[in-house]
Design an enzyme around this catalytic site. Structure first.
Site, PDB file in Angstrom:
ATOM      1  N   LYS A   1       0.811  -1.231   0.000  1.00  0.00           N
ATOM      2  CA  LYS A   1       0.000   0.000   0.000  1.00  0.00           C
ATOM      3  C   LYS A   1       0.843   1.280   0.000  1.00  0.00           C
ATOM      4  CE  LYS A   1      -4.104  -2.103   2.028  1.00  0.00           C
ATOM      5  NZ  LYS A   1      -5.133  -2.087   3.067  1.00  0.00           N
TER       6      LYS A   1
ATOM      7  N   ASP B   1     -10.051   2.501   2.058  1.00  0.00           N
ATOM      8  CA  ASP B   1     -10.122   1.920   3.414  1.00  0.00           C
ATOM      9  C   ASP B   1     -10.701   2.927   4.412  1.00  0.00           C
ATOM     10  OD1 ASP B   1      -9.084  -0.584   2.832  1.00  0.00           O
ATOM     11  OD2 ASP B   1      -7.020  -0.042   3.336  1.00  0.00           O
TER      12      ASP B   1
END
Ligand SMILES: NC(=O)c1ccc[n+]([C@@H]2O[C@H](COP(=O)([O-])OP(=O)(O)OC[C@H]3O[C@@H](n4cnc5c(N)ncnc54)[C@H](OP(=O)(O)O)[C@@H]3O)[C@@H](O)[C@H]2O)c1
Length: 283
Positions: free
Chosen positions: A67, A103
Site C-alpha cells: 500500500k 479503506d
C-alpha cells in the site's frame, strides 16, 4: 462491449476475499469484467504495474505489503491516499497512476452502519496499532467527528511516525499512550479499534482490559479471519457493541468497485453471507 479487467496485488494474496467479493458484484449486476488475484513480490511491484497498464487493466487493488509503495509510485492521489500516504487502489489513466484509499471511507461507512446515531458522538476513540490499517482507522474516526484519538502501539517509535504523518490532516486531538498505560483513558473511551494484526488466524488478540470501558462503548476489530476474534467475543460477552472487520472490507470494496467498474454495488446481507461462508470453508 469492453470487458473491464482488474485485480488485487499482494504477497501473499491467495487468502484475499476481494476476488470472491468483486465476482459476486460482477455477476449480480451482469457486468462484463474480470477480477484476479495477482501474487507480486515487493521488488517486482513497479514493473508488474507497468505491465498491467500496458495489458489494458483498468486498475488494481493493493494489499499487504504494497500500500505505501503503490502510493509512492502514483502521479496523483485522492485526499484519503494523500493523508494516509497509502493506496489500496491504483487506477491506470493513460500514462498516470492515480492513487485512491477507500479503506478510510470504507471503515467510516462500516462504523456508521453499526453505530447509527452514536457514530457522530464519539468523544474519545482509541486505536491499537500504528501500521497502514491504523492510519485508516485514525482518519475514519476523524471523519466521524471524534474529538480525541489516542494511538497505542507495541513499538512506541512507530506511533510517533504515525502522529507526525497524520496530525496536519486531522481535526481531532491526536495523542499517544503506552501499551500498558492507556487504561487511565479507558473509562472515557467510546470506541476501541483493534488495527493490529493480533488475533489474525488463531493468534491471541491484544490483551486489553475491556471491563474498564463504559457501558455503551463499542469495540471494532479490523481482523476478519476469524470473523469473531477473541477480542470481539469478550466485547460481546460484556454487552458492548462489537463490530467485525468484514463491514470495512465490503464497504471499501464497494467504493473500489465503483471506481473500477462504474457503478456502486450493494453491500447486502447476501454478500455478507457469501463471504462468511468462504471464511468458514477456510476460503
Ligand atoms: N477489514 C479490513 O478491510 C482491513 C483492511 C486493512 C487491514 N486489515 C487488517 O488490519 C490488520 C493490520 O494491517 P496493517 O496493514 O496495518 O499491518 P501492518 O502495517 O503490518 O501493521 C501491523 C500492526 O500490528 C501490530 N502487531 C502485530 N502483532 C502484534 C501483537 N502480537 N501484539 C500487538 N501488536 C501487534 C504491529 O505493531 P508493531 O509496530 O509493534 O510491530 C503494527 O502496529 C491486519 O490484520 C489486516 O488484515 C483489515
Amino acid at each position: 462491449m469492453t470487458t473491464v479487467l482488474a485485480g488485487v496485488v499482494g504477497w501473499p494474496v491467495s487468502h484475499s476475499l476481494s476476488p470472491r467479493m468483486h465476482h459476486f458484484w460482477l455477476h449480480e449486476n451482469a457486468i462484463a469484467g474480470g477480477y484476479v488475484a495477482l501474487p507480486v513480490r515487493q521488488h517486482d511491484l513497479s514493473s508488474v504495474l507497468a505491465a498491467l497498464r500496458e495489458t489494458g487493466f483498468k486498475g488494481v487493488n493493493l494489499t499487504l505489503p504494497h500500500k505505501e509503495a503503490a502510493y509512492a509510485l502514483a502521479d496523483i492521489a485522492d485526499p484519503s491516499a494523500s493523508a494516509s500516504q497509502a493506496a489500496n487502489l491504483l487506477l491506470f489513466r493513460d500514462l498516470q497512476f492515480e492513487a485512491h484509499n477507500t479503506d478510510v471511507e470504507g471503515l467510516a461507512l462500516s462504523l456508521r452502519e453499526s453505530l447509527g446515531e452514536k457514530a457522530t458522538g464519539i468523544g474519545l476513540a482509541v486505536v491499537l496499532g500504528a501500521g497502514g490499517a491504523a492510519r485508516a482507522a485514525v482518519l475514519a474516526c476523524d471523519r466521524l467527528g471524534a474529538g480525541q484519538i489516542c494511538i497505542v502501539n507495541r513499538t512506541a517509535a512507530r506511533t510517533d511516525v504515525l502522529v507526525r504523518a497524520l496530525s496536519a490532516s486531522v481535526k481531532a486531538k491526536l495523542f499517544v499512550a503506552q501499551w500498558n498505560g492507556w487504561e487511565t483513558h479507558a473509562p472515557q473511551t467510546r470506541l476501541l479499534i483493534n488495527a493490529t494484526s493480533a488475533g489474525l488466524n488463531g493468534t491471541a488478540s491484544p490483551d486489553v482490559p475491556l471491563e474498564l470501558l463504559p457501558g455503551g462503548a463499542a469495540v471494532c476489530d479490523l481482523v476478519y479471519s476469524p470473523l469473531e476474534t477473541p477480542l470481539l467475543a469478550r466485547a460481546r460477552a460484556q454487552g458492548l457493541t462489537s463490530i467485525d472487520g468484514l463491514g470495512m472490507l465490503m464497504h471499501q470494496g464497494a467504493l473500489a468497485f465503483e471506481l473500477l467498474f462504474g457503478m456502486r454495488p450493494n453491500v447486502s446481507a447476501a454478500l455478507r453471507a457469501h463471504l462468511e461462508q468462504a471464511l468458514r470453508n477456510g476460503m
